[in-house]
Design an enzyme around this catalytic site. Sequence first.
Site, mmCIF file in Angstrom:
data_model
loop_
_atom_site.group_PDB
_atom_site.id
_atom_site.type_symbol
_atom_site.label_atom_id
_atom_site.label_comp_id
_atom_site.label_asym_id
_atom_site.label_seq_id
_atom_site.Cartn_x
_atom_site.Cartn_y
_atom_site.Cartn_z
ATOM 1 C CB CYS A 69 -0.870 0.063 1.112
ATOM 2 S SG CYS A 69 -0.220 0.348 2.612
ATOM 3 C CD GLN A 70 4.878 -0.143 1.260
ATOM 4 O OE1 GLN A 70 3.946 -0.710 0.447
ATOM 5 N NE2 GLN A 70 5.514 -0.995 2.164
#
Length: 375
Positions: A69-70
């Site tokens: 999800c970065q």
Amino acid sequence: MEACSLFSGIGGFEVGLAAAGVHTVLMCENDDLAQSILKLRFPTTRLTSDIRHLKALPSCDIVTAGWPCQDLSQAGRTAGIAGSRSGLVTEVFRLLERKRKPEFVLLENVAFALQLAGGAAIRLVTQEFNRLGYRWAYRVLDSRNFGLPQRRRRVFILASLSADPSAILFEGASFSPNVPDENADKFGFYWTEGNTGLGWSIDAVPPLKGGSSLSIPSPPAIWHMKSSKFTKPGIGDAERMQGFPLGWTDTKCGVASRKRWKLVGNAVSVPVVKWIADRLQVQFLDELSALDEFRVGSKRSHNAASGGPNRCETRYAFPSEGPSHGNIGRLSEFVSTDSEDLSMRAASGFLSRIERSNLKTHPAFIPQLRDYVIA
């Protein structure tokens, strides 16, 4: 049922699936420490390290993936679905290009994916499901509605070849959720913030995360109003706040807690996965006829949707982000096992930032924090 887990992390999907009677036959994870935990906790399950080198999936009923999800998170780089990390979700669809596809696919990511770049990440995912012949539905679910004292909103995307995934995922959508008690004794916040963000949470902690923008461990803090204390949950508390057993990330190899914090902060909340897995096997409690009133136009904010091949996408703004029988997790009912006092250095730095900001908190919060620093 049998499952294949991609981007396994420390096993949030696998623990939740196992609690629902689903066996995982393959796990894929490239973080060395996470791999050591998976080997310890799932010694008989096949483990591979890089999804890009995985040529095919074994026969299974469900594929799960909490893809990185970065690039999608508000706390991250917000590079979007084209980012080097979050773009790895395309590898999931490469592996689904097979004659005998799994019946179900379950994906998870940050709720902000619905807003970033106009929801480009979710649009890519749903378009791929359409192309592969899957019906799909997604819904934002908050871990707090599943008994955890953590405010953690994540979007779960469920796809199926023959079932209606919305009938599985939308249970409880019209339920009126409990409102956090404004008279609570405990409040969670992020002491690493204070200028433009706070993560203020009533009777809960804000979302646990792997690290801050400074790449340091980032446990939240808890203000105990009645006792005027300021503490931080320990790694054991964090494990339990995600639904793992105490000591889940302890490999007995002297691993620093900051590394364990990163893995716990990036994990999937176990009770949410168990709830979905339980419903997969009880097909299906259908309450969709009562949800028409929550439909919204394509340009309005929403927290759920459904669609599929040759089906129009329908969006919803549901009042609930949990099941109808949800048990609201509360800090006031959570017994800490390894908390510690917030350091004077951390408290002082946070105080100087929040006093200069316009962020809103409880009226007694800053005065008590000031007394805590002075003392």
